[in-house]
Design an enzyme around this catalytic site. Structure first.
Site, mmCIF file in Angstrom:
data_model
loop_
_atom_site.group_PDB
_atom_site.id
_atom_site.type_symbol
_atom_site.label_atom_id
_atom_site.label_comp_id
_atom_site.label_asym_id
_atom_site.label_seq_id
_atom_site.Cartn_x
_atom_site.Cartn_y
_atom_site.Cartn_z
ATOM 1 C CG PHE A 106 58.083 47.560 10.133
ATOM 2 C CD1 PHE A 106 56.800 48.016 10.394
ATOM 3 C CD2 PHE A 106 58.352 46.200 10.274
ATOM 4 C CE1 PHE A 106 55.803 47.145 10.805
ATOM 5 C CE2 PHE A 106 57.356 45.320 10.681
ATOM 6 C CZ PHE A 106 56.075 45.799 10.947
ATOM 7 N NE ARG A 107 60.911 55.001 4.915
ATOM 8 C CZ ARG A 107 60.849 55.168 3.595
ATOM 9 N NH1 ARG A 107 59.781 54.765 2.919
ATOM 10 N NH2 ARG A 107 61.843 55.729 2.960
ATOM 11 C CG LEU A 108 63.519 48.197 9.453
ATOM 12 C CD1 LEU A 108 63.377 47.186 10.575
ATOM 13 C CD2 LEU A 108 64.480 49.327 9.851
#
Length: 199
Positions: free
Chosen positions: A175-177
């Site tokens: 989740f692009r974290l």
């Protein structure tokens, strides 16, 4: 994939990532983007190969009369970026650079294939040439000159060592974290400070 840890030693972490890249990347796991700049701050970037690494820094070799060689001699600061797409990881390094000792440059030069040593004499790196034949002619000339015996290291060919003052590790997370951590220090020999960055 384990999370990055502020307690990690940056050199040990880089070594483990580079080793893992060597097991997964198809070509040149030691490839890195090298960014240099002129004294007035005009940047340029290109891919080069890391040829040595230890706690003193990151070593690469070049023709000192090339664009990167001239820029590094005039403005001895640079940045590196390793991107291992298959591992979804990146390492960015910044710091001052200095020429390696002659003995170290000689040792690496002599380890190269003979044709590569001839090529170091033949190539007027980064300068215009009339056509491919001009290069092939120069290769033939230097191959004849050094047909017997050792091919010496050209005086215009050597290596640089970057002593890192900042190393940033990045790895992909869902989740692009993403996971990002920076190790920084004012000078070689000082303790590293660490900070985690927002992705």
């Amino acid at each position: 994939m384990s999370a990055l840890d502020e307690a990690d030693d940056p050199f040990a972490l880089f070594e483990s990532w580079l080793t893992e890249a060597g097991e997964h990347e198809l070509n040149d796991p030691n490839a890195m983007a090298l960014a240099t700049a002129t004294p007035d701050g005009r940047p340029s970037i290109r891919m080069v190969l890391l040829k040595g690494f230890d706690a003193q820094g990151f070593v690469f070799y070049t023709n000192l009369e090339s664009r990167k060689g001239r820029e590094l001699l005039e403005n001895p600061h640079a940045a590196l970026c390793f991107h291992w797409k298959s591992l979804r990881r990146q390492v960015r390094v910044e710091g001052p650079v200095a020429l390696v000792p002659d003995a170290e440059a000689d040792e690496y030069f002599n380890s190269r294939p003979r044709d590569s040593r001839i090529g170091a004499w033949a190539s007027q790196q980064s300068r215009p040439m009339a056509g491919r034949f001009e290069l092939e002619k120069r290769v033939a000339q230097f191959a004849a000159k050094y047909a017997i015996g050792k091919v010496p290291r050209p005086p215009h060919w050597s290596g640089f060592r970057m002593t890192p003052t900042r190393i940033e590790f990045w790895q992909d997370r869902p989740f692009r974290l993403h996971d990002r951590i920076v190790f920084s220090r004012a000078a070689e020999g000082e303790d590293w400070s660490t900070e985690r960055l927002y992705p």
